[in-house]
Design a protein around this motif. Structure first.
Motif, short mmCIF file in Angstrom:
data_model
loop_
_atom_site.label_atom_id
_atom_site.label_comp_id
_atom_site.label_asym_id
_atom_site.label_seq_id
_atom_site.Cartn_x
_atom_site.Cartn_y
_atom_site.Cartn_z
N ASP A 49 -30.76 12.25 13.88
CA ASP A 49 -32.05 11.90 14.49
C ASP A 49 -32.62 10.67 13.77
N TRP A 50 -33.93 10.66 13.40
CA TRP A 50 -34.43 9.54 12.57
C TRP A 50 -34.55 9.97 11.11
N THR A 51 -34.20 11.25 10.82
CA THR A 51 -34.55 11.84 9.53
C THR A 51 -33.37 12.12 8.60
N VAL A 91 -35.21 1.33 16.47
CA VAL A 91 -35.65 0.70 15.22
C VAL A 91 -35.70 1.74 14.09
N PHE A 92 -35.69 3.02 14.47
CA PHE A 92 -35.71 4.07 13.45
C PHE A 92 -34.40 4.14 12.67
N ARG A 93 -33.43 3.33 13.04
CA ARG A 93 -32.25 3.18 12.16
C ARG A 93 -32.67 2.74 10.76
N GLU A 142 -36.59 7.89 18.87
CA GLU A 142 -36.80 9.34 18.96
C GLU A 142 -38.29 9.64 19.15
N GLU A 143 -38.79 9.36 20.31
CA GLU A 143 -40.14 9.73 20.71
C GLU A 143 -40.04 10.36 22.09
N ALA A 144 -41.02 11.24 22.43
CA ALA A 144 -40.93 11.97 23.69
C ALA A 144 -41.16 11.06 24.90
N ILE A 154 -46.12 1.88 13.97
CA ILE A 154 -46.22 1.57 12.55
C ILE A 154 -45.13 2.28 11.74
N ASP A 155 -44.55 3.33 12.32
CA ASP A 155 -43.78 4.30 11.54
C ASP A 155 -42.69 3.68 10.66
N ALA A 156 -41.88 2.79 11.24
CA ALA A 156 -40.70 2.32 10.50
C ALA A 156 -40.92 1.00 9.76
N HIS A 217 -48.19 7.81 19.82
CA HIS A 217 -47.11 8.69 20.28
C HIS A 217 -47.37 10.14 19.87
N LYS A 218 -47.86 10.35 18.65
CA LYS A 218 -47.94 11.74 18.16
C LYS A 218 -49.35 12.15 17.70
N GLY A 219 -50.32 11.25 17.79
CA GLY A 219 -51.66 11.59 17.34
C GLY A 219 -52.44 12.37 18.40
N THR A 225 -57.15 8.95 14.38
CA THR A 225 -56.22 8.50 13.34
C THR A 225 -55.27 9.65 13.01
N TRP A 226 -54.05 9.51 13.54
CA TRP A 226 -52.98 10.46 13.25
C TRP A 226 -52.64 10.31 11.76
N ALA A 227 -52.56 11.44 11.05
CA ALA A 227 -52.40 11.34 9.59
C ALA A 227 -51.14 10.58 9.21
N ARG A 228 -50.05 10.81 9.97
CA ARG A 228 -48.82 10.09 9.56
C ARG A 228 -48.91 8.61 9.88
N ALA A 229 -49.67 8.23 10.91
CA ALA A 229 -49.82 6.79 11.16
C ALA A 229 -50.47 6.13 9.95
N ALA A 231 -50.51 7.23 6.87
CA ALA A 231 -49.59 7.28 5.72
C ALA A 231 -48.45 6.28 5.88
N TRP A 232 -47.89 6.20 7.11
CA TRP A 232 -46.82 5.20 7.32
C TRP A 232 -47.38 3.79 7.13
N GLY A 233 -48.61 3.58 7.53
CA GLY A 233 -49.23 2.26 7.34
C GLY A 233 -49.35 1.92 5.86
N CYS A 347 -46.45 19.17 9.80
CA CYS A 347 -46.68 19.23 11.25
C CYS A 347 -45.92 18.07 11.90
N TYR A 348 -44.82 18.39 12.54
CA TYR A 348 -43.96 17.34 13.11
C TYR A 348 -44.62 16.72 14.33
N ASN A 349 -44.86 17.55 15.37
CA ASN A 349 -45.43 16.98 16.60
C ASN A 349 -46.33 18.01 17.29
N1 GLY Z 1 -41.63 8.69 14.15
C1 GLY Z 1 -41.80 9.12 12.84
C2 GLY Z 1 -42.72 10.27 12.69
O1 GLY Z 1 -42.75 11.14 13.56
O2 GLY Z 1 -43.42 10.32 11.70
#
Ligand code: GLY
Length: 383
Positions: A49-51, A91-93, A142-144, A154-156, A217-219, A225-229, A231-233, A347-349
């Motif tokens: 996957d991306w992980t 791009v998640f490669r 890997e997004e829905a 911002i993730d990658a 995508h996941k917020g 503000t999605w917490a992982r956005a 953090a990835w930022g 919390c993945y998604n």
């Molecule tokens: N796309 C990476 C994540 O779900 O954090």
């Protein structure tokens, strides 16, 4: 005598390393992706996957710390299994080949890992859109929904900068670093809000790079503000500032996003999955976002010339990592009978109800990185 905190970092990291080493020796194929918080049983991703790179990265760090040939052989096996992903159109490669391969070259000097990381970086570099000055997500991201060459997130940004800057330095190909720098700068325009919060995703005009819309995508919502956005930022702009010190805007963006996190984190320091969720505190936490933020703050602290700011980031990261180890990394009490070394409550998604209270492999990796940095066993800027 070791201080209480030194002991905490040592205990926490050895629980994570032992659990992952045992999992690696039991698995024939597939990559740990997320895990059941009670049993510790992994849900695997067959192709990574991306992980998948994060699981390799834990093994690479383990091999580096222990010098064990057996662990190194395990790391090499999982790393080699990423080979078929070189040409995946995502791009998640960057996550896969930075953490899964480049890290093996960086911490273990591994030749197989180096070659795979360079191949991954070269393949990724061919997908740069020079007109838009960024990489699109790619149609296999890997997004829905909302993937393709006119979408981005911002993730990658962080692993992309780290992978391409490393590959550029290794190969002498200066274009690699230059396109990663442009991608990071473009994601200041696309994702950073004036108050320092981060919007995860953007649609752009493929021919001009003009920003068409911001969304997530996941917020929880487009303007939340999605917490992982966030953090990835923090991680992304910090990696970019480390790789491209000639661009002061990158360090400034890292400071803005970090300061926003420090000002908005809950008093118990563990972020809810979205900072703006209306049901807080009755909604999911995301320990993975929290661990990413801690790792980013440790890197940023090490990068910061101003002593007071550097101290503030490190002290905050130390409190966060201590909270995660004490309260979320099993066992969390003397009566906790779950297998040791599970980082609970990632919390993945939440939008699709996927793995909302689980161990997430990248959260585990960033908590490990943080404990190793805090105990001085790795240099946070070396990774
Ligand atoms: N796309 C990476 C994540 O779900 O954090």
């Amino acid at each position: 005598m070791a201080s209480e905190l030194d002991q905490l970092w040592l205990d926490g990291s050895s629980r994570i390393l032992k659990r992952c080493e045992m999992s690696a020796s039991e698995l024939d194929s597939g990559f740990p992706h997320f895990a059941d918080p009670e049993t510790g049983a992994w849900t695997l991703s067959p192709q990574g996957d991306w992980t998948g790179g994060y699981f390799c990265a834990i093994l690479w760090l383990d091999a580096h710390l222990t010098g064990s040939d057996n662990v190194r052989a395990l790391a090499r096996r999982f790393c080699a299994a990423l080979g078929p992903r070189i040409d995946s159109r995502t791009v998640f490669r960057a996550f896969l080949f930075y953490y899964g391969a480049a890290l093996g070259a960086i911490v273990c000097g591994d030749a197989l890992a180096r070659e795979l990381a360079l191949d991954g970086a070269r393949a990724l570099a061919t997908t740069y859109n020079a007109r838009a000055r960024c990489f699109g997500l790619g149609e296999q991201a890997e997004e829905a929904s909302d993937v393709g060459n006119c979408e981005t997130s911002i993730d990658a940004v962080g692993p992309l900068c780290a992978l391409l800057a490393w590959a550029g330095a290794q190969s002498g190909d200066e274009r690699m670093g230059a396109i990663a720098r442009e991608h990071a700068l473009t994601h200041i325009e696309f994702c950073l809000r004036p108050d320092g919060s981060v919007c995860q995703s953007a649609t752009f005009d493929e021919n001009t790079g003009r920003l068409i819309r911001r969304y997530t995508h996941k917020g929880f919502a487009e303007n939340s503000t999605w917490a992982r956005a966030q953090a990835w930022g923090m991680l992304g702009y910090t990696f970019a500032a480390r790789c491209f010190p000639q661009e002061p805007r990158l360090l400034e963006a890292a400071y803005q996003t970090a300061d926003w996190w420090l000002a908005h984190a809950p008093s118990d320091l563990v972020a809810f999955w979205d900072f703006d969720h209306p049901a807080i505190p009755d909604t999911y936490r995301d320990t993975s976002a929290t661990a990413i933020a801690a790792a980013a703050l440790l890197k940023l602290s090490a990068l910061t010339p101003e002593a007071e700011r550097a101290r503030r980031y490190r002290a905050f990261a130390e409190r966060v990592a201590a909270t995660l180890v004490r309260n979320y990394l099993t066992p969390v009490s003397p009566t906790d009978r779950r297998p040791p070394g599970i980082l609970t409550e990632g919390c993945y998604n939440a939008r699709i109800g996927l793995a909302v209270k689980n161990e997430l492999i990248w959260g585990t990796y960033y908590l490990l990185e943080s404990t190793l940095a805090l105990s001085g066993r790795i240099d946070p800027l070396a990774l």
